[in-house]
Design a protein around this motif. Structure first.
Motif, PDB file in Angstrom:
ATOM      1  N   GLY A   1     -12.590   0.255   6.816  1.00 23.99           N
ATOM      2  CA  GLY A   1     -12.840  -0.690   7.905  1.00 23.99           C
ATOM      3  C   GLY A   1     -14.273  -0.570   8.403  1.00 23.99           C
ATOM      4  O   GLY A   1     -14.939  -1.573   8.672  1.00 23.99           O
TER       5      GLY A   1
ATOM      6  N   ASP B   1     -10.596   0.544  17.170  1.00 27.17           N
ATOM      7  CA  ASP B   1      -9.970   1.749  16.629  1.00 27.17           C
ATOM      8  C   ASP B   1      -9.503   2.588  17.818  1.00 27.17           C
ATOM      9  O   ASP B   1     -10.003   2.440  18.937  1.00 27.17           O
ATOM     10  CB  ASP B   1     -10.975   2.549  15.779  1.00 27.17           C
ATOM     11  CG  ASP B   1     -10.320   3.520  14.811  1.00 27.17           C
ATOM     12  OD1 ASP B   1     -10.324   3.243  13.601  1.00 27.17           O
ATOM     13  OD2 ASP B   1      -9.784   4.566  15.276  1.00 27.17           O
TER      14      ASP B   1
ATOM     15  N   ASP C   1     -10.011   5.740  17.847  1.00 30.23           N
ATOM     16  CA  ASP C   1     -10.898   6.895  17.840  1.00 30.23           C
ATOM     17  C   ASP C   1     -12.315   6.474  18.265  1.00 30.23           C
ATOM     18  O   ASP C   1     -13.053   5.840  17.504  1.00 30.23           O
ATOM     19  CB  ASP C   1     -10.891   7.473  16.414  1.00 30.23           C
ATOM     20  CG  ASP C   1     -11.745   8.719  16.258  1.00 30.23           C
ATOM     21  OD1 ASP C   1     -12.653   8.936  17.087  1.00 30.23           O
ATOM     22  OD2 ASP C   1     -11.513   9.463  15.288  1.00 30.23           O
TER      23      ASP C   1
ATOM     24  N   ALA D   1      -7.471  -2.906   8.714  1.00 35.60           N
ATOM     25  CA  ALA D   1      -7.817  -1.732   7.889  1.00 35.60           C
ATOM     26  C   ALA D   1      -7.366  -0.432   8.549  1.00 35.60           C
ATOM     27  O   ALA D   1      -8.087   0.562   8.544  1.00 35.60           O
ATOM     28  CB  ALA D   1      -9.313  -1.710   7.606  1.00 35.60           C
TER      29      ALA D   1
ATOM     30  N   CYS E   1      -5.720  -4.633   3.983  1.00 36.92           N
ATOM     31  CA  CYS E   1      -5.937  -3.549   3.023  1.00 36.92           C
ATOM     32  C   CYS E   1      -4.618  -3.159   2.401  1.00 36.92           C
ATOM     33  O   CYS E   1      -3.809  -2.441   3.013  1.00 36.92           O
ATOM     34  CB  CYS E   1      -6.574  -2.337   3.707  1.00 36.92           C
ATOM     35  SG  CYS E   1      -8.307  -2.575   4.096  1.00 36.92           S
TER      36      CYS E   1
ATOM     37  N   SER F   1      -3.108  -1.690  -1.510  1.00 33.30           N
ATOM     38  CA  SER F   1      -3.439  -0.485  -2.269  1.00 33.30           C
ATOM     39  C   SER F   1      -2.863  -0.621  -3.675  1.00 33.30           C
ATOM     40  O   SER F   1      -1.902  -1.374  -3.880  1.00 33.30           O
ATOM     41  CB  SER F   1      -2.804   0.732  -1.579  1.00 33.30           C
ATOM     42  OG  SER F   1      -2.793   1.850  -2.441  1.00 33.30           O
TER      43      SER F   1
ATOM     44  N   TYR G   1       4.557   4.815   2.069  1.00 30.55           N
ATOM     45  CA  TYR G   1       3.254   4.159   1.915  1.00 30.55           C
ATOM     46  C   TYR G   1       3.369   3.005   0.912  1.00 30.55           C
ATOM     47  O   TYR G   1       2.939   1.877   1.172  1.00 30.55           O
ATOM     48  CB  TYR G   1       2.233   5.195   1.435  1.00 30.55           C
ATOM     49  CG  TYR G   1       0.808   4.705   1.380  1.00 30.55           C
ATOM     50  CD1 TYR G   1       0.025   4.644   2.525  1.00 30.55           C
ATOM     51  CD2 TYR G   1       0.232   4.322   0.166  1.00 30.55           C
ATOM     52  CE1 TYR G   1      -1.296   4.211   2.477  1.00 30.55           C
ATOM     53  CE2 TYR G   1      -1.088   3.888   0.106  1.00 30.55           C
ATOM     54  CZ  TYR G   1      -1.846   3.833   1.264  1.00 30.55           C
ATOM     55  OH  TYR G   1      -3.151   3.405   1.213  1.00 30.55           O
TER      56      TYR G   1
ATOM     57  N   LYS H   1       2.884  -1.099   1.464  1.00 29.15           N
ATOM     58  CA  LYS H   1       1.858  -1.897   0.766  1.00 29.15           C
ATOM     59  C   LYS H   1       2.523  -3.015  -0.043  1.00 29.15           C
ATOM     60  O   LYS H   1       1.989  -4.127  -0.116  1.00 29.15           O
ATOM     61  CB  LYS H   1       0.988  -1.006  -0.122  1.00 29.15           C
ATOM     62  CG  LYS H   1       0.188   0.039   0.660  1.00 29.15           C
ATOM     63  CD  LYS H   1      -0.716  -0.571   1.720  1.00 29.15           C
ATOM     64  CE  LYS H   1      -1.546   0.466   2.455  1.00 29.15           C
ATOM     65  NZ  LYS H   1      -2.387  -0.121   3.504  1.00 29.15           N
TER      66      LYS H   1
ATOM     67  N   THR I   1      -8.186  10.121   2.496  1.00 25.28           N
ATOM     68  CA  THR I   1      -7.934  10.748   1.189  1.00 25.28           C
ATOM     69  C   THR I   1      -8.663  12.076   0.979  1.00 25.28           C
ATOM     70  O   THR I   1      -8.341  12.808   0.045  1.00 25.28           O
ATOM     71  CB  THR I   1      -8.402   9.793   0.060  1.00 25.28           C
ATOM     72  OG1 THR I   1      -9.771   9.455   0.291  1.00 25.28           O
ATOM     73  CG2 THR I   1      -7.573   8.522   0.037  1.00 25.28           C
TER      74      THR I   1
HETATM   75  N1  NAD Z   1      -9.172   5.269   1.148  1.00 26.79           N
HETATM   76  C1  NAD Z   1      -8.451   4.888   0.126  1.00 26.79           C
HETATM   77  O1  NAD Z   1      -8.517   5.474  -0.951  1.00 26.79           O
HETATM   78  C2  NAD Z   1      -7.522   3.735   0.247  1.00 26.79           C
HETATM   79  C3  NAD Z   1      -6.930   3.248  -0.920  1.00 26.79           C
HETATM   80  C4  NAD Z   1      -6.068   2.169  -0.840  1.00 26.79           C
HETATM   81  C5  NAD Z   1      -5.794   1.584   0.377  1.00 26.79           C
HETATM   82  N2  NAD Z   1      -6.365   2.066   1.512  1.00 26.79           N
HETATM   83  C6  NAD Z   1      -6.003   1.407   2.774  1.00 26.79           C
HETATM   84  O2  NAD Z   1      -7.146   0.972   3.459  1.00 26.79           O
HETATM   85  C7  NAD Z   1      -6.927   1.025   4.866  1.00 26.79           C
HETATM   86  C8  NAD Z   1      -8.033   1.843   5.516  1.00 26.79           C
HETATM   87  O3  NAD Z   1      -8.049   3.118   4.915  1.00 26.79           O
HETATM   88  P1  NAD Z   1      -9.238   4.160   5.178  1.00 26.79           P
HETATM   89  O4  NAD Z   1      -9.437   4.894   3.916  1.00 26.79           O
HETATM   90  O5  NAD Z   1     -10.366   3.476   5.837  1.00 26.79           O
HETATM   91  O6  NAD Z   1      -8.506   5.127   6.201  1.00 26.79           O
HETATM   92  P2  NAD Z   1      -9.154   6.062   7.329  1.00 26.79           P
HETATM   93  O7  NAD Z   1      -8.157   7.133   7.574  1.00 26.79           O
HETATM   94  O8  NAD Z   1     -10.546   6.433   6.963  1.00 26.79           O
HETATM   95  O9  NAD Z   1      -9.221   5.073   8.577  1.00 26.79           O
HETATM   96  C9  NAD Z   1      -8.083   4.634   9.245  1.00 26.79           C
HETATM   97  C10 NAD Z   1      -8.491   4.325  10.664  1.00 26.79           C
HETATM   98  O10 NAD Z   1      -7.331   3.850  11.359  1.00 26.79           O
HETATM   99  C11 NAD Z   1      -7.417   4.330  12.699  1.00 26.79           C
HETATM  100  N3  NAD Z   1      -6.103   4.315  13.320  1.00 26.79           N
HETATM  101  C12 NAD Z   1      -5.022   5.054  12.989  1.00 26.79           C
HETATM  102  N4  NAD Z   1      -4.008   4.788  13.834  1.00 26.79           N
HETATM  103  C13 NAD Z   1      -4.462   3.853  14.709  1.00 26.79           C
HETATM  104  C14 NAD Z   1      -3.882   3.186  15.822  1.00 26.79           C
HETATM  105  N5  NAD Z   1      -2.617   3.421  16.198  1.00 26.79           N
HETATM  106  N6  NAD Z   1      -4.626   2.283  16.484  1.00 26.79           N
HETATM  107  C15 NAD Z   1      -5.911   2.043  16.128  1.00 26.79           C
HETATM  108  N7  NAD Z   1      -6.514   2.653  15.079  1.00 26.79           N
HETATM  109  C16 NAD Z   1      -5.790   3.548  14.388  1.00 26.79           C
HETATM  110  C17 NAD Z   1      -7.971   5.747  12.521  1.00 26.79           C
HETATM  111  O11 NAD Z   1      -8.535   6.244  13.737  1.00 26.79           O
HETATM  112  C18 NAD Z   1      -9.004   5.554  11.418  1.00 26.79           C
HETATM  113  O12 NAD Z   1     -10.308   5.314  11.939  1.00 26.79           O
HETATM  114  C19 NAD Z   1      -5.530   1.615   5.054  1.00 26.79           C
HETATM  115  O13 NAD Z   1      -4.596   0.565   5.192  1.00 26.79           O
HETATM  116  C20 NAD Z   1      -5.283   2.328   3.733  1.00 26.79           C
HETATM  117  O14 NAD Z   1      -3.918   2.429   3.433  1.00 26.79           O
HETATM  118  C21 NAD Z   1      -7.232   3.123   1.473  1.00 26.79           C
END
Ligand code: NAD
Length: 252
Positions: A21, A39, A41, A92, A142, A144, A157, A161, A195
């Motif tokens: 994101g 977010d 955070d 995201a 997003c 996966s 998960y 998805k 991850t």
């Molecule tokens: N990183 C990967 O390899 C990967 C692969 C496939 C899909 N995705 C998908 O992409 C998306 C983003 O993944 P990412 O890698 O950026 O994850 P990340 O963990 O880096 O970021 C997720 C964000 O969501 C926020 N968050 C969590 N709970 C929340 C809430 N209740 N309210 C508001 N914010 C909240 C967290 O603070 C964090 O900043 C997800 O849906 C994930 O499933 C990621």
């Protein structure tokens, strides 16, 4: 070429300031969109705002816990008010719990379904109301590779998805006549907060890299590029699609 993407001045809400994101928010802002990034955070928000500044762009932020329907609807309303509309929406947020089905507790299931799928439904529905009324919208979720493949220890998960893929296809079909497109990016393993700990442990990074025909894991910027395309005027005739950003992982 000037504003080839047609993103200049477009009001855009990005939900989730994590690896994907955050990179997408920076890319959208650098392409000229007026971005509100949300977010739970505050540190993540600040860090992405700094990244945007380094890229010569600016974005607004909103600290919000999106785990309920009223919170998702309130955020979409706040975004439309602060930005003066809503043309682009990216969902995201998400998390994973890696355990065999037989070891999962009820809370593991309900928390992942809530964050990964229900927040997508609540915020997507609210954004869809604004966009369909306005006759224009670009919505991106997003997904996966886990929405297609049967990775062990990924049951909640993967279910969210797969569910998200079907949710967005129905939204895409219902909203196409109103000029609103709805698509997903579906990354393979990308190094982010989601991850990193898993990739660092027990040789996982090497084992997972070996499964990728391109011979490497992905970068957040590569997902952001695909998001930017799907969010742009260039993708006007692309809807209901799940675009794999995975170096060929789902081909294996
Ligand atoms: N990183 C990967 O390899 C990967 C692969 C496939 C899909 N995705 C998908 O992409 C998306 C983003 O993944 P990412 O890698 O950026 O994850 P990340 O963990 O880096 O970021 C997720 C964000 O969501 C926020 N968050 C969590 N709970 C929340 C809430 N209740 N309210 C508001 N914010 C909240 C967290 O603070 C964090 O900043 C997800 O849906 C994930 O499933 C990621």
């Amino acid at each position: 070429m000037t504003d080839w993407l047609g993103l200049t001045g477009r009001p855009a809400l990005v939900v989730g300031a994590g690896g994907l994101g955050g990179a997408s928010a920076v890319a959208l802002a650098a392409a000229g969109a007026r971005v509100l990034l949300a977010d739970v955070d505050a540190d993540r928000l600040e860090s992405v705002r700094r990244d945007a500044k380094e890229a010569g762009a600016d974005l607004e932020t909103a600290e919000a816990d999106l785990s309920t329907a009223p919170a998702c609807r309130a955020l979409v309303g706040e975004a439309a008010d602060r930005l003066g509309g809503l043309d682009v929406f990216l969902h995201a947020v998400g998390r994973n719990v890696r355990r065999p089905v037989l070891d999962l507790g009820d809370d593991d299931w309900s928390e992942i379904v809530n964050l990964n799928l229900s927040t997508a439904y609540w915020s997507g529905q609210a954004a869809g109301r604004v966009m369909t009324a306005n006759g224009y919208g670009r919505m991106v979720f997003c997904s996966s590779v886990s929405g297609l493949l049967a990775h062990p220890h990924h049951a909640p998960y993967a279910a969210t998805k797969g569910g998200l893929n079907q949710l967005l296809r129905v939204m895409a079909r219902e909203w196409a006549p109103c000029g609103v497109t709805v698509n997903a990016v579906a990354p393979g393993y990308i190094e982010t907060g989601l991850t990193r700990a898993y990739l660092d442990a027990d040789g996982h990074r090497e084992a997972l890299t070996a499964l990728v025909p391109a011979g490497r894991l992905g970068r957040p910027e590569e997902v952001a590029d695909a998001v930017t395309f799907l969010a742009s005027d260039r993708a006007a005739f692309v809807t209901g699609q799940i675009l794999y950003i995975d170096g060929g992982r789902v081909l294996v």
